[in-house]
Design an enzyme around this catalytic site. Structure first.
Site: not given
Length: 538
Positions: A41, A108, A144, A285, A287
């Protein structure tokens, strides 16, 4: 006959680059014996163009690019997605191009206006089906959202389609492919025709498109499944309008798909915006460790720099683990102790703060100062070296405001913005299963911001298993407080978490854009007011 799916990574606004890529895939498909090739698309313009679609100059540029593309198509039929301005109305369109001529254009029908989609702001809905003949097979076209609801697929079948071609820019979120397969089987059950599903791949701001294009026969059986998160030229052979079983790539475990999505999101955000590299604060840490691993896997170690900024509260093992991981990943590593700067801040503010309680008694002023010093140092390095700062905060923290404006939130791209803390740990284990890069001690230690002595996250928050489940129920599933409490959570925990989500909206509005991997992230699909007197009741 053979048809091809051009599962390509397009860049919004790069009309020349997208045209060149479409032509390259068409040429390759033709050389492999395909007589038809289908793009995603809005492949010509990239997806989503957003408010570029409000500019007349962009419309003209898209029209010129389509004409330029059409005159170069020979020996193969191309179905390409593009914006189309007709009779003063703008459509999300797909055109059939053959031997230099546009022989049909489809508009669409269904324009999504939910979650991250805002197509009704730009486009007018089409109503008519589009059918074209190639080698005795009649192909219908949908775009879509047309196949996510009843109607458009059935109209194509009633107009004579033997096979339905669907152009998609369907963004990734967890388990999205399962839902796509279910929907396509519903459309096949209604129409009795095979469906070919061509999807976009690549990162675009906070969205990641996973590709994962596929085909199903008229019984709803999967005949082709192409890989996710990578450009692919997929070939499908048709016999009497039915796909002959071919390539089927096995589905990956959830953590593998999420990890690939994050890597692709980082790679394309950095690459498409032409940043020379990235840098991040490496704290020791979990993260920041995961963010570093993703950055290196996405970009290569030569484009990543890690910076450790210890304070008087930083544990020795945090420094050791950060240094060890940086060495393992092969990235440039620097340490800038922040205590001298922190002490200078406190000295400057000493008279102003005289007699007021320090952190731990009444507020978090001194904790936030440390975070803001680190943010300032990172942004200084960013300015000097033109590298973008990757922030390392996760969705759990963003939800409840366990983060500092202009501190750990300072940066240009939030890699883990839609990753819960519990998923962070799962992704760390997954990455280490490919090759151990995250020290085990980083994963096993109790999470801590290390902004005061003996601090842990659970001093301020419920256990992450509880916190994440409440956030998911309230924020992603829109459950009421009463429904969440019935999931065996205490009323106190539920009220506290929901309160923190509500009062932290002003912070999230100022956070960097980040990669969306759940069905609802803190981005386009979360639009709560900052100023609001409404309180959730039972």
């Amino acid at each position: 006959m053979k048809l091809a799916i051009a599962q390509i990574n397009c860049t919004v606004g790069d009309l020349a680059g997208n045209t060149a890529k479409i032509l390259d895939f068409a040429s390759r498909a033709r050389s492999m014996g395909a007589t038809l090739i289908v793009t995603p698309e809005l492949a010509l313009s990239g997806y989503p163009p957003e408010d570029l679609l409000l500019r007349e100059g962009f419309h003209r540029a898209c029209k010129d690019a389509l004409a330029n593309l059409a005159e170069k198509i020979t020996g193969i039929t191309l179905l390409v997605g593009h914006p189309h301005l007709a009779d003063s109305s703008l459509y999300n369109a797909a055109s059939v191009i053959r031997d230099g001529q546009i022989i049909a254009t489809y508009h669409k029908n269904r324009l999504p206006n939910y979650t991250v989609f805002d197509e009704q702001r730009y486009f007018k809905s089409g109503t008519d089906p589009c059918i074209f003949d190639l080698g005795g097979t009649k192909f219908g076209v949908n775009i879509c959202a047309d196949v996510w609801e009843e109607g458009a697929a059935t109209r194509a079948r009633e107009a004579g389609a033997d096979v339905l071609l669907v152009l998609n820019a369907s963004p990734y979120h967890m388990d999205k492919q399962t839902r796509r397969h279910q929907l396509i089987r519903q459309r096949i059950s209604e129409t009795g025709i095979a469906i070919v599903y061509a999807n976009l791949v690549g990162g675009q701001d906070e969205l990641v498109f996973d590709g994962a294009s596929f085909a199903m026969n008229n019984k709803g059986e999967l005949t082709h499944q192409f890989d996710e998160f990578t450009e692919t030229l997929g070939l499908i052979e048709l016999q009497n309008g039915v796909p002959v079983p071919g390539e089927i790539v096995s589905r990956q475990i959830l953590q593998a798909s999420i990890y690939r999505a994050l890597c692709l999101g980082v790679k394309d955000y950095v690459g498409k915006n032409e940043f020379p590299g990235v840098l991040l604060g490496l704290s020791g840490g979990v993260d920041s460790a995961l963010t570093l691993a993703i950055a290196v896997d996405a970009l290569g170690a030569d484009k990543v720099r890690a910076v450790m900024m210890p304070s008087q509260y930083t544990a020795d093992i945090s420094r050791q683990d950060a240094h060890m991981m940086a060495q393992t990943m092969g990235v440039r590593y620097s340490e800038f102790p922040i205590r001298p700067v922190f002490d200078q801040f406190l000295s400057t503010l000493a008279d102003e703060f005289k007699g007021l309680p320090p952190t731990g008694n009444a507020d978090t002023t001194e904790e936030n100062l440390q975070a803001r010093i680190r943010g300032t140092l990172l942004m200084a390095l960013s300015n000097k070296y033109s590298s973008i700062v990757l922030t390392t905060g996760n969705k759990s923290e963003m939800a409840v405001g366990y983060c500092t404006l202009y501190g750990d939130m300072a940066g240009g791209f939030a890699v883990l913005k839609d990753i819960s803390k519990t998923m962070v740990y799962r992704l760390c284990h997954y990455r280490n299963s490919l090759g151990k890069v995250i020290p085990e001690r980083v994963i096993q230690r109790a999470p801590s911001a290390e902004l005061r002595p003996n601090q842990t996250d659970q001093d301020s928050l419920p256990p992450y298993e509880v916190l994440d489940a409440i956030i998911e129920a309230y924020m992603e599933r829109d459950l009421s407080l009463h429904e969440i409490i019935r999931m065996n959570f205490t009323e106190a925990d539920v009220r506290r978490v929901v309160h923190l989500i509500r009062v932290s909206e002003y912070k999230r509005r100022q956070s960097p854009v980040g990669i969306r991997i759940t069905q609802r992230g803190f981005g386009k699909d979360w639009r709560y007011p900052i100023t609001s007197k409404y309180r959730d009741e039972f």
